[in-house]
Scaffold this motif. Structure first.
Motif, mmCIF file in Angstrom:
data_model
loop_
_atom_site.group_PDB
_atom_site.id
_atom_site.type_symbol
_atom_site.label_atom_id
_atom_site.label_comp_id
_atom_site.label_asym_id
_atom_site.label_seq_id
_atom_site.Cartn_x
_atom_site.Cartn_y
_atom_site.Cartn_z
ATOM 1 N N ALA A 1 0.848 -1.182 0.000
ATOM 2 C CA ALA A 1 0.000 0.000 0.000
ATOM 3 C C ALA A 1 0.889 1.239 0.000
ATOM 4 O O ALA A 1 1.534 1.549 1.002
ATOM 5 C CB ALA A 1 -0.923 0.005 1.223
ATOM 6 N N GLY A 2 0.918 1.938 -1.141
ATOM 7 C CA GLY A 2 1.739 3.130 -1.238
ATOM 8 C C GLY A 2 1.030 4.389 -0.832
ATOM 9 O O GLY A 2 1.666 5.415 -0.576
ATOM 10 N N THR A 3 -0.320 4.323 -0.763
ATOM 11 C CA THR A 3 -1.110 5.486 -0.363
ATOM 12 C C THR A 3 -2.175 5.052 0.632
ATOM 13 O O THR A 3 -2.416 3.844 0.826
ATOM 14 C CB THR A 3 -1.797 6.137 -1.575
ATOM 15 N N ALA A 4 -2.835 6.041 1.242
ATOM 16 C CA ALA A 4 -3.910 5.734 2.190
ATOM 17 C C ALA A 4 -5.062 5.026 1.492
ATOM 18 O O ALA A 4 -5.685 4.119 2.052
ATOM 19 C CB ALA A 4 -4.392 7.026 2.865
ATOM 20 N N ALA A 5 -5.359 5.436 0.249
ATOM 21 C CA ALA A 5 -6.435 4.786 -0.506
ATOM 22 C C ALA A 5 -6.078 3.334 -0.804
ATOM 23 O O ALA A 5 -6.937 2.439 -0.712
ATOM 24 C CB ALA A 5 -6.706 5.548 -1.801
ATOM 25 N N ASP A 6 -4.825 3.082 -1.153
ATOM 26 C CA ASP A 6 -4.385 1.704 -1.399
ATOM 27 C C ASP A 6 -4.549 0.858 -0.146
ATOM 28 O O ASP A 6 -4.967 -0.310 -0.213
ATOM 29 C CB ASP A 6 -2.917 1.678 -1.833
ATOM 30 N N LEU A 7 -4.210 1.435 0.991
ATOM 31 C CA LEU A 7 -4.291 0.696 2.249
ATOM 32 C C LEU A 7 -5.726 0.310 2.569
ATOM 33 O O LEU A 7 -5.999 -0.812 3.008
ATOM 34 C CB LEU A 7 -3.693 1.530 3.380
ATOM 35 N N LYS A 8 -6.655 1.225 2.329
ATOM 36 C CA LYS A 8 -8.060 0.913 2.578
ATOM 37 C C LYS A 8 -8.542 -0.198 1.647
ATOM 38 O O LYS A 8 -9.301 -1.083 2.047
ATOM 39 C CB LYS A 8 -8.917 2.166 2.400
ATOM 40 N N GLN A 9 -8.098 -0.159 0.394
ATOM 41 C CA GLN A 9 -8.484 -1.211 -0.556
ATOM 42 C C GLN A 9 -7.928 -2.567 -0.145
ATOM 43 O O GLN A 9 -8.601 -3.594 -0.291
ATOM 44 C CB GLN A 9 -8.010 -0.846 -1.961
ATOM 45 N N VAL A 10 -6.708 -2.565 0.381
ATOM 46 C CA VAL A 10 -6.107 -3.816 0.848
ATOM 47 C C VAL A 10 -6.945 -4.411 1.968
ATOM 48 O O VAL A 10 -7.275 -5.614 1.962
ATOM 49 C CB VAL A 10 -4.664 -3.574 1.321
ATOM 50 N N TYR A 11 -7.317 -3.605 2.934
ATOM 51 C CA TYR A 11 -8.102 -4.105 4.055
ATOM 52 C C TYR A 11 -9.495 -4.531 3.614
ATOM 53 O O TYR A 11 -10.058 -5.499 4.145
ATOM 54 C CB TYR A 11 -8.195 -3.042 5.148
ATOM 55 N N GLN A 12 -10.070 -3.828 2.641
ATOM 56 C CA GLN A 12 -11.379 -4.233 2.134
ATOM 57 C C GLN A 12 -11.300 -5.600 1.472
ATOM 58 O O GLN A 12 -12.180 -6.453 1.651
ATOM 59 C CB GLN A 12 -11.896 -3.193 1.143
ATOM 60 N N GLY A 13 -10.234 -5.817 0.698
ATOM 61 C CA GLY A 13 -10.058 -7.123 0.071
ATOM 62 C C GLY A 13 -9.854 -8.229 1.084
ATOM 63 O O GLY A 13 -10.393 -9.333 0.941
ATOM 64 N N LEU A 14 -9.086 -7.942 2.137
ATOM 65 C CA LEU A 14 -8.866 -8.935 3.178
ATOM 66 C C LEU A 14 -10.156 -9.231 3.928
ATOM 67 O O LEU A 14 -10.407 -10.378 4.316
ATOM 68 C CB LEU A 14 -7.799 -8.432 4.152
ATOM 69 N N SER A 15 -10.970 -8.200 4.147
ATOM 70 C CA SER A 15 -12.244 -8.412 4.839
ATOM 71 C C SER A 15 -13.115 -9.400 4.083
ATOM 72 O O SER A 15 -13.686 -10.331 4.663
ATOM 73 C CB SER A 15 -12.970 -7.076 4.995
ATOM 74 N N THR A 16 -13.193 -9.220 2.757
ATOM 75 C CA THR A 16 -14.001 -10.128 1.939
ATOM 76 C C THR A 16 -13.412 -11.534 1.939
ATOM 77 O O THR A 16 -14.139 -12.530 1.984
ATOM 78 C CB THR A 16 -14.087 -9.599 0.500
ATOM 79 N N ARG A 17 -12.089 -11.622 1.898
ATOM 80 C CA ARG A 17 -11.427 -12.929 1.793
ATOM 81 C C ARG A 17 -11.512 -13.718 3.092
ATOM 82 O O ARG A 17 -11.656 -14.947 3.076
ATOM 83 C CB ARG A 17 -9.973 -12.718 1.407
ATOM 84 N N LEU A 18 -11.425 -13.037 4.228
ATOM 85 C CA LEU A 18 -11.321 -13.740 5.503
ATOM 86 C C LEU A 18 -12.663 -14.151 6.096
ATOM 87 O O LEU A 18 -12.695 -14.953 7.022
ATOM 88 C CB LEU A 18 -10.566 -12.869 6.517
ATOM 89 N N ILE A 19 -13.764 -13.607 5.587
ATOM 90 C CA ILE A 19 -15.059 -13.973 6.157
ATOM 91 C C ILE A 19 -15.648 -15.201 5.462
ATOM 92 O O ILE A 19 -16.750 -15.628 5.800
ATOM 93 C CB ILE A 19 -16.061 -12.805 6.092
ATOM 94 N N VAL A 20 -14.930 -15.741 4.486
ATOM 95 C CA VAL A 20 -15.352 -16.985 3.857
ATOM 96 C C VAL A 20 -14.192 -17.965 3.908
ATOM 97 O O VAL A 20 -13.035 -17.579 4.086
ATOM 98 C CB VAL A 20 -15.797 -16.777 2.389
ATOM 99 N N GLU A 21 -14.504 -19.218 3.797
ATOM 100 C CA GLU A 21 -13.473 -20.246 3.807
ATOM 101 C C GLU A 21 -13.873 -21.373 2.870
ATOM 102 O O GLU A 21 -15.054 -21.632 2.648
ATOM 103 C CB GLU A 21 -13.261 -20.788 5.220
ATOM 104 N N LYS A 22 -12.868 -22.028 2.305
ATOM 105 C CA LYS A 22 -13.100 -23.163 1.420
ATOM 106 C C LYS A 22 -13.012 -24.444 2.237
ATOM 107 O O LYS A 22 -12.009 -24.683 2.911
ATOM 108 C CB LYS A 22 -12.082 -23.183 0.286
ATOM 109 N N LYS A 23 -14.065 -25.236 2.195
ATOM 110 C CA LYS A 23 -14.107 -26.476 2.957
ATOM 111 C C LYS A 23 -14.633 -27.594 2.065
ATOM 112 O O LYS A 23 -15.496 -27.384 1.201
ATOM 113 C CB LYS A 23 -15.014 -26.331 4.187
#
Length: 342
Positions: free
Chosen positions: A289-311
């Motif tokens: 994340a080179g900017t504040a906007a990039d950092l927010k996008q990173v966390y948004q992507g992680l939020s979507t990824r971590l609330i689901v799991e492959k089983k």
């Protein structure tokens, strides 16, 4: 797709036999109809449009039988499902270099705002813990469901000297596994006390495959290089042996930034190689994340990824339901078009 009872799939041999039986019955019926000229006239009057109607219900019935036989084999597939219960540790760098302004308004403020937005997006069933690290590491919020407590902990961050990335990882693991007897002497600086006569022995640790522990994850954010504390790669190996994924986030310019603090100045540079090694060892991902906007996008992507799991989940019910639906549909069409089920 795998099958829990694969021997039941031998029943699928009956499907082509039923097709042959159906073809044989059609030919037998055709020979019988040739004895009556009037039947040929009726067939010609009805036209070719009725021919496909005659074959559709049996085709649906054969498909239903196939689906039910597959269901009997208890098929299982890897599918994406919402997580039932999860703990996420936010390990955030609070070293003095986080006051740099290459990320507006400054790295620390941008990290705080992105972390708070990330917390707000997570489902209420996810527990969150907060670990801060600089020269040492500390748990500023134990795992909790209270979003207000997590936000208050993030707001309490105070910049300090040093960067102990390994300490942040080890303390995060100790937070996730409080009864695992993880040695924290390198972090606290205190020698590990010998066990007392009445103390329980430490549990025997058995490594598991990296990334296999789906009930927890660590998100580590830093802007610099390790200056003290345990080796981050060794700490990552501890996480990998426990199956915990460590997602790493690098903030700040890759070229580095010169900052001043309390009369001294230094140049800090993002150690991307180490962060990539940590994520690779634990079967996670690295984000820059080179900017504040990039950092927010990173966390948004992680939020979507971590609330689901492959089983790997048994999906017999899906095939059984499809088979039952096809049986009902075949019977309904047969009654509608021909006034009979068979």
């Amino acid at each position: 797709m795998t099958f829990l009872w694969p021997e039941m799939l031998w029943g699928l041999i009956a499907v082509p036999l039923l097709v042959l039986l159906y073809v044989w019955l059609l030919r037998r019926r055709k020979k019988s109809s040739l004895r009556y000229a009037s039947l040929g006239l009726v067939k010609e009057a009805m036209g070719k449009s009725v021919a496909w109607r005659r074959h559709l219900p049996p085709a649906l019935l054969l498909t239903a039988i196939t689906a039910l036989l597959i269901a009997a084999g208890r098929p299982a597939a890897v599918i994406t499902l919402p997580t039932a219960e999860k703990t996420i540790v936010l390990a955030i760098d609070v070293s003095g270099s986080m006051r740099a302004t290459d990320v507006q308004p400054d790295r620390m403020t941008a990290a705080k705002e992105a972390a708070k937005a990330f917390v707000a997006d997570l489902p209420r069933t996810v527990r969150i813990a907060v670990v801060q690290f600089a020269g040492t590491a500390a748990v500023v919020q134990a795992p909790t469901l209270s979003r207000e407590d997590v936000v208050a902990a993030i707001e309490r961050f105070q910049l300090q000297r040093g960067t102990a990335i390994g300490s942040g990882i080890v303390l995060s693991l100790a937070t996730l596994f409080p009864d695992a007897g993880i040695d924290l002497s390198q972090i606290t600086g205190q020698r590990e006390m010998p066990p007392a006569p009445g103390d329980k022995p430490k549990p025997v640790f058995t490594p598991v495959p990296p990334g296999s522990y789906g009930s927890a994850a660590i998100i580590l954010l830093t802007d610099g290089q390790r200056t003290t504390g345990p080796d981050p790669v060794e700490a990552a190996k501890m996480a990998a042996d426990r199956g915990v994924r460590v997602y790493t986030v690098g903030i700040g310019t890759k070229e580095g930034e010169t900052i001043g603090f309390e009369g001294w100045s230094m140049r800090v540079r993002l150690d991307e190689d180490t962060l990539k090694n940590i994520s690779n060892m634990t079967r996670a991902d690295y984000y820059y994340a080179g900017t504040a906007a990039d950092l927010k996008q990173v966390y948004q992507g992680l939020s979507t990824r971590l609330i689901v799991e492959k089983k790997e989940t048994e999906i017999s019910a899906l095939f059984a339901a499809a088979g039952a639906l096809l049986v009902v549909l075949a019977a309904g069409l047969s009654v509608w078009w021909f006034g009979r089920v068979a």
